[in-house]
Design a protein around this motif. Structure first.
Motif, PDB file in Angstrom:
ATOM      1  N   THR A  37     -10.127  -4.152   9.987  1.00 41.04           N
ATOM      2  CA  THR A  37      -9.710  -3.285   8.886  1.00 41.04           C
ATOM      3  C   THR A  37      -8.554  -3.934   8.135  1.00 41.04           C
ATOM      4  OG1 THR A  37      -8.247  -2.090  10.399  1.00 41.04           O
ATOM      5  CG2 THR A  37     -10.427  -1.145   9.999  1.00 41.04           C
ATOM      6  N   VAL A  38      -8.257  -3.396   6.980  1.00 40.19           N
ATOM      7  CA  VAL A  38      -7.168  -3.927   6.164  1.00 40.19           C
ATOM      8  C   VAL A  38      -5.849  -3.339   6.637  1.00 40.19           C
ATOM      9  CG1 VAL A  38      -6.210  -4.102   3.845  1.00 40.19           C
ATOM     10  CG2 VAL A  38      -8.679  -4.151   4.168  1.00 40.19           C
ATOM     11  N   GLY A  39      -4.986  -4.199   7.192  1.00 40.64           N
ATOM     12  CA  GLY A  39      -3.620  -3.819   7.510  1.00 40.64           C
ATOM     13  C   GLY A  39      -3.466  -2.689   8.515  1.00 40.64           C
ATOM     14  N   GLY A  40      -2.236  -2.558   9.019  1.00 38.09           N
ATOM     15  CA  GLY A  40      -1.853  -1.364   9.743  1.00 38.09           C
ATOM     16  C   GLY A  40      -2.158  -1.276  11.225  1.00 38.09           C
ATOM     17  N   THR A  41      -2.668  -2.352  11.859  1.00 31.89           N
ATOM     18  CA  THR A  41      -2.980  -2.244  13.288  1.00 31.89           C
ATOM     19  C   THR A  41      -1.847  -2.738  14.184  1.00 31.89           C
ATOM     20  OG1 THR A  41      -4.076  -4.410  13.242  1.00 31.89           O
ATOM     21  CG2 THR A  41      -5.468  -2.471  12.937  1.00 31.89           C
ATOM     22  N   GLY A  42      -0.808  -3.316  13.601  1.00 35.87           N
ATOM     23  CA  GLY A  42       0.325  -3.780  14.404  1.00 35.87           C
ATOM     24  C   GLY A  42       0.175  -5.195  14.914  1.00 35.87           C
ATOM     25  N   LYS A  43      -0.419  -6.075  14.109  1.00 37.58           N
ATOM     26  CA  LYS A  43      -0.648  -7.454  14.561  1.00 37.58           C
ATOM     27  C   LYS A  43       0.652  -8.227  14.803  1.00 37.58           C
ATOM     28  CE  LYS A  43      -3.165  -8.784  11.112  1.00 37.58           C
ATOM     29  NZ  LYS A  43      -3.267  -7.522  10.329  1.00 37.58           N
ATOM     30  N   THR A  44       1.643  -8.033  13.931  1.00 36.01           N
ATOM     31  CA  THR A  44       2.861  -8.844  14.048  1.00 36.01           C
ATOM     32  C   THR A  44       3.620  -8.569  15.348  1.00 36.01           C
ATOM     33  OG1 THR A  44       3.047  -9.013  11.634  1.00 36.01           O
ATOM     34  CG2 THR A  44       5.012  -9.503  12.919  1.00 36.01           C
ATOM     35  N   SER A 284       8.600   2.215   2.087  1.00 30.07           N
ATOM     36  CA  SER A 284       7.896   1.103   2.722  1.00 30.07           C
ATOM     37  C   SER A 284       6.802   0.584   1.805  1.00 30.07           C
ATOM     38  CB  SER A 284       7.278   1.532   4.063  1.00 30.07           C
ATOM     39  OG  SER A 284       6.232   2.461   3.845  1.00 30.07           O
ATOM     40  N   GLY A 285       6.468  -0.685   1.989  1.00 25.35           N
ATOM     41  CA  GLY A 285       5.348  -1.315   1.299  1.00 25.35           C
ATOM     42  C   GLY A 285       4.486  -2.009   2.331  1.00 25.35           C
ATOM     43  N   ILE A 286       3.739  -1.220   3.103  1.00 22.89           N
ATOM     44  CA  ILE A 286       2.934  -1.740   4.210  1.00 22.89           C
ATOM     45  C   ILE A 286       1.524  -1.158   4.140  1.00 22.89           C
ATOM     46  CG2 ILE A 286       4.877  -2.177   5.771  1.00 22.89           C
ATOM     47  CD1 ILE A 286       4.317   0.543   7.058  1.00 22.89           C
ATOM     48  N   GLY A 287       0.643  -1.643   5.012  1.00 19.11           N
ATOM     49  CA  GLY A 287      -0.752  -1.241   4.981  1.00 19.11           C
ATOM     50  C   GLY A 287      -1.000   0.195   5.398  1.00 19.11           C
ATOM     51  N   ASN A 288      -0.141   0.732   6.282  1.00 18.97           N
ATOM     52  CA  ASN A 288      -0.344   2.087   6.783  1.00 18.97           C
ATOM     53  C   ASN A 288       0.988   2.836   6.770  1.00 18.97           C
ATOM     54  OD1 ASN A 288      -1.020   4.421   8.133  1.00 18.97           O
ATOM     55  ND2 ASN A 288      -2.123   3.421   9.788  1.00 18.97           N
ATOM     56  N   PRO A 289       1.441   3.295   5.584  1.00 21.73           N
ATOM     57  CA  PRO A 289       2.742   3.959   5.493  1.00 21.73           C
ATOM     58  C   PRO A 289       2.817   5.252   6.302  1.00 21.73           C
ATOM     59  CG  PRO A 289       1.521   4.188   3.434  1.00 21.73           C
ATOM     60  CD  PRO A 289       0.770   3.201   4.273  1.00 21.73           C
ATOM     61  N   GLY A 290       1.690   5.966   6.425  1.00 21.70           N
ATOM     62  CA  GLY A 290       1.691   7.201   7.203  1.00 21.70           C
ATOM     63  C   GLY A 290       2.031   6.957   8.660  1.00 21.70           C
ATOM     64  N   GLY A 305      13.079  12.407   2.664  1.00 20.04           N
ATOM     65  CA  GLY A 305      12.200  12.021   1.561  1.00 20.04           C
ATOM     66  C   GLY A 305      11.505  10.712   1.878  1.00 20.04           C
ATOM     67  N   TYR A 306      10.437  10.431   1.125  1.00 18.19           N
ATOM     68  CA  TYR A 306       9.625   9.244   1.425  1.00 18.19           C
ATOM     69  C   TYR A 306       9.019   8.685   0.136  1.00 18.19           C
ATOM     70  CZ  TYR A 306       6.449   6.242   4.067  1.00 18.19           C
ATOM     71  OH  TYR A 306       5.811   5.149   4.591  1.00 18.19           O
ATOM     72  N   LYS A 307       9.062   7.363  -0.005  1.00 12.61           N
ATOM     73  CA  LYS A 307       8.391   6.702  -1.128  1.00 12.61           C
ATOM     74  C   LYS A 307       7.649   5.479  -0.599  1.00 12.61           C
ATOM     75  CE  LYS A 307       9.032   4.820  -5.774  1.00 12.61           C
ATOM     76  NZ  LYS A 307       7.859   5.591  -6.263  1.00 12.61           N
ATOM     77  N   SER A 308       6.371   5.349  -0.976  1.00 11.47           N
ATOM     78  CA  SER A 308       5.579   4.211  -0.498  1.00 11.47           C
ATOM     79  C   SER A 308       5.164   3.316  -1.663  1.00 11.47           C
ATOM     80  CB  SER A 308       4.335   4.694   0.253  1.00 11.47           C
ATOM     81  OG  SER A 308       3.497   5.442  -0.602  1.00 11.47           O
ATOM     82  N   TYR A 309       5.041   2.035  -1.357  1.00 10.20           N
ATOM     83  CA  TYR A 309       4.589   1.019  -2.305  1.00 10.20           C
ATOM     84  C   TYR A 309       3.366   0.331  -1.713  1.00 10.20           C
ATOM     85  CZ  TYR A 309       9.272   1.593  -4.345  1.00 10.20           C
ATOM     86  OH  TYR A 309      10.409   2.111  -4.918  1.00 10.20           O
ATOM     87  N   ARG A 310       2.678  -0.460  -2.517  1.00 11.07           N
ATOM     88  CA  ARG A 310       1.492  -1.159  -2.004  1.00 11.07           C
ATOM     89  C   ARG A 310       1.914  -2.194  -0.958  1.00 11.07           C
ATOM     90  NH1 ARG A 310       2.153  -3.284  -7.176  1.00 11.07           N
ATOM     91  NH2 ARG A 310       2.576  -5.528  -7.224  1.00 11.07           N
ATOM     92  N   ASP A 311       0.965  -2.586  -0.122  1.00 10.70           N
ATOM     93  CA  ASP A 311       1.213  -3.529   0.965  1.00 10.70           C
ATOM     94  C   ASP A 311       1.762  -4.853   0.422  1.00 10.70           C
ATOM     95  OD1 ASP A 311       1.273  -4.434   3.554  1.00 10.70           O
ATOM     96  OD2 ASP A 311      -0.869  -4.861   3.690  1.00 10.70           O
ATOM     97  N   HIS A 312       2.797  -5.374   1.095  1.00  6.78           N
ATOM     98  CA  HIS A 312       3.445  -6.646   0.727  1.00  6.78           C
ATOM     99  C   HIS A 312       4.071  -6.600  -0.670  1.00  6.78           C
ATOM    100  CE1 HIS A 312       1.923  -8.842   4.250  1.00  6.78           C
ATOM    101  NE2 HIS A 312       0.789  -8.203   4.049  1.00  6.78           N
ATOM    102  N   TYR A 313       4.494  -5.421  -1.086  1.00  3.32           N
ATOM    103  CA  TYR A 313       5.071  -5.255  -2.429  1.00  3.32           C
ATOM    104  C   TYR A 313       6.320  -6.116  -2.587  1.00  3.32           C
ATOM    105  CZ  TYR A 313       6.996  -2.914  -6.542  1.00  3.32           C
ATOM    106  OH  TYR A 313       7.512  -2.638  -7.793  1.00  3.32           O
ATOM    107  N   ASP A 341       9.619  -4.972   5.172  1.00  2.25           N
ATOM    108  CA  ASP A 341      10.211  -4.661   3.875  1.00  2.25           C
ATOM    109  C   ASP A 341      11.619  -5.231   3.744  1.00  2.25           C
ATOM    110  OD1 ASP A 341       8.343  -2.844   2.262  1.00  2.25           O
ATOM    111  OD2 ASP A 341       8.268  -1.935   4.245  1.00  2.25           O
ATOM    112  N   ILE A 342      12.390  -5.142   4.807  1.00  3.71           N
ATOM    113  CA  ILE A 342      13.770  -5.619   4.711  1.00  3.71           C
ATOM    114  C   ILE A 342      13.810  -7.142   4.547  1.00  3.71           C
ATOM    115  CG2 ILE A 342      14.509  -6.092   7.104  1.00  3.71           C
ATOM    116  CD1 ILE A 342      16.905  -4.153   6.479  1.00  3.71           C
ATOM    117  N   MET A 343      12.774  -7.832   5.053  1.00  5.66           N
ATOM    118  CA  MET A 343      12.683  -9.274   4.851  1.00  5.66           C
ATOM    119  C   MET A 343      12.491  -9.604   3.365  1.00  5.66           C
ATOM    120  SD  MET A 343      13.081 -10.898   7.631  1.00  5.66           S
ATOM    121  CE  MET A 343      13.284 -10.378   9.331  1.00  5.66           C
TER     122      MET A 343
END
Length: 374
Positions: A37-44, A284-290, A305-313, A341-343
Motif C-alpha cells: 500500500t501507499v505509505g503509513g505502515t511504519g517502514k522507517t 503532519s505531512g505523512i501517508g497516514n495522518p490519522g 487542533g490538527y492540520k495535515s499536508y500531503r505525504d513528504h510535503y 516532518d521535523i527533518m
C-alpha cells in the motif's frame, strides 16, 4: 477492476516483467522491507530496529534506500555510520532519520539499488577483511524493487487500515493486487496497539495499554505469533484469514509502534511524561495522518487542533506562519509533529515550542530469529 485501475495494472505488469527479466544479485544476503500500500505502515522505524538487531547479531548491516523526494539520485552515501553526510533536501527525510539514529550502519541512496550495493561493498572491503563479518543488505521500501534479487521479503501491513478500499492506484492505496501477499516470506501486522486500544483512546483513559508477552500459535501451515488476549480480537482474526487466502506459509507477527519520547528541532529530548498538563496543536505531512493522531492520543496528549499536508510535503516559511497562527487560535501551548516532518523543517526558522514525537518499533524476539537465522 475499472479502466483507470486497468491502465495502472498494465503499467505495473510491464515494469515488473522487465525488472525481473533484468534482475541482478549482490554477493551478500539481501532482506527487503516493504508493503503493498501507499505509505503509513511504519517502514522507517522497522528498518531502523532491524538494522540495530543485525548489528547486534554480528552482521555489517547496510541500508539501501531510494531516498524518496531527495534531489540527489545516487548512488551515494547518505551516511557511513557516523551521521548524515548530506542535507535532507538532497537525501530525503527518511534516510536522514535513519542516518541520525543508526551509528555504525552505512546508508546508501540510489534509484538503482544494485549499483548502491556495489558502491557499499567497494567502500567496505577493508572493514570486511578486518572484522571477518558479513554484509547484510537491508532494502528499504523494496517489495516492488524487482531489479534486485532478495533472499527474504518482509511485508508490513498496517493493522489499523490494511488495504483501504482494496483498489489499485490511483483510486485506491494498493501498489499491487492483493495476491502479491503470496511473495512475502514474513508478514508483520503493524500498529496493532493502536487498533486494539482505540476504544480506550476515545473513552475515559488514554494511558498506553500493557499486553501479555507474545507467544507462537502453531498451525498446519505457517505460524501466527499473537498476544493471547489482545490479538485474539476479531479484527486480527479476519486480517489473518485474508492473508492466508494468498499466503499459507509465511509466519505472521504482530508489531507495535509505540510513543517513545519527544525531540525538539535542536535535538533536546523530553520523556513522554513531560507532555502531561500541556496542550498541543498537531500538524503532519505523512501517508497516514490519522494513525499519527491516534498515536498521540495513546501517549495521553491533549490535542487542541490538527492540520495535515500531503505525504513528504515540502514546507515553506508561509506554512510555518500559518501553523503558528492555527496553534495560537486553538489555545495550544506547544506544537507537535512527526520525526519525518521535523527533518524537513531544519532549513527553516521554526517555533521555539515545536517538538516531534519519536516512535519505536516493538515486535516479538522470535521475529528476529525468523529474519536472521533461517
Amino acid at each position: 477492476m475499472n479502466l483507470i485501475e486497468g491502465l495502472y495494472y498494465i503499467g505495473y505488469s510491464i515494469k515488473k516483467y522487465n525488472d525481473l527479466k533484468n534482475q541482478k544479485k549482490l554477493p551478500f544476503k539481501v532482506i527487503s522491507i516493504g508493503n503493498i500500500t501507499v505509505g503509513g505502515t511504519g517502514k522507517t522505524p522497522a528498518t531502523i530496529t532491524i538494522a540495530e538487531e543485525a548489528k547486534r547479531r554480528g552482521f555489517i548491516p547496510v541500508i539501501l534506500t531510494r531516498g524518496y523526494k531527495g534531489k540527489i539520485k545516487g548512488p551515494c552515501f547518505v551516511s557511513k555510520g557516523e551521521g548524515p553526510l548530506m542535507s535532507e533536501e538532497d537525501a530525503g527525510d527518511e534516510p536522514i532519520i535513519m542516518a541520525e539514529k543508526l551509528k555504525g550502519v552505512p546508508i546508501v541512496k540510489g534509484e538503482n539499488r544494485y549499483d548502491a550495493g556495489i558502491l557499499a561493498i567497494e567502500n567496505l572491503k577493508s572493514e570486511i577483511s578486518n572484522l571477518k563479518s558479513e554484509i547484510l543488505f537491508i532494502l528499504d521500501d523494496g517489495f516492488q524493487h524487482w531489479k534486485l534479487f532478495r533472499d527474504k521479503d518482509l511485508l508490513l501491513i498496517d493493522g489499523t487500515n490494511p488495504f483501504g478500499n482494496k483498489k489499485l492506484l490511483p483510486i485506491g492505496p494498493l501498489r499491487e493486487p492483493l495476491r502479491a501477499i503470496g511473495r512475502a516470506d514474513i508478514v508483520v501486522i503493524t500498529k496493532t496497539n493502536m487498533l486494539s486500544s482505540q476504544s480506550t483512546v476515545h473513552g475515559q483513559s488514554t494511558a498506553p495499554p500493557t499486553y501479555p508477552s507474545p507467544s507462537r500459535g502453531e498451525g498446519k501451515e505457517g505460524g501466527d505469533r499473537s498476544h493471547s488476549m489482545t490479538y485474539g480480537k476479531s479484527e486480527f482474526r479476519r486480517l489473518i484469514k485474508e492473508i492466508r487466502k494468498y499466503n499459507k506459509k509465511a509466519p505472521v507477527f504482530f508489531a507495535e509502534h509505540r510513543p517513545l519520547q519527544f525531540l525538539s528541532a535542536h535535538g533536546e529530548i523530553f520523556p513522554l511524561e513531560w507532555a502531561k498538563g500541556k496542550r498541543f496543536f498537531v500538524f503532519s505531512g505523512i501517508g497516514n495522518p490519522g494513525s499519527f493522531k491516534e498515536t498521540l492520543l495513546l501517549a495521553g496528549i491533549n490535542l487542541k487542533g490538527y492540520k495535515s499536508y500531503r505525504d513528504h510535503y515540502r514546507y515553506t516559511p508561509k506554512d510555518i506562519e500559518k501553523i503558528v497562527e492555527h496553534s495560537k487560535r486553538s489555545g495550544a501551548d506547544w506544537i507537535v509533529t512527526t520525526e519525518k516532518d521535523i527533518m524537513r523543517l531544519k532549513e527553516l526558522e521554526v517555533p521555539a515550542k515545536l517538538v516531534a514525537l519519536v516512535i519505536e518499533f516493538s515486535v516479538d524476539v522470535g521475529f528476529y530469529d525468523e529474519v536472521f537465522t533461517k
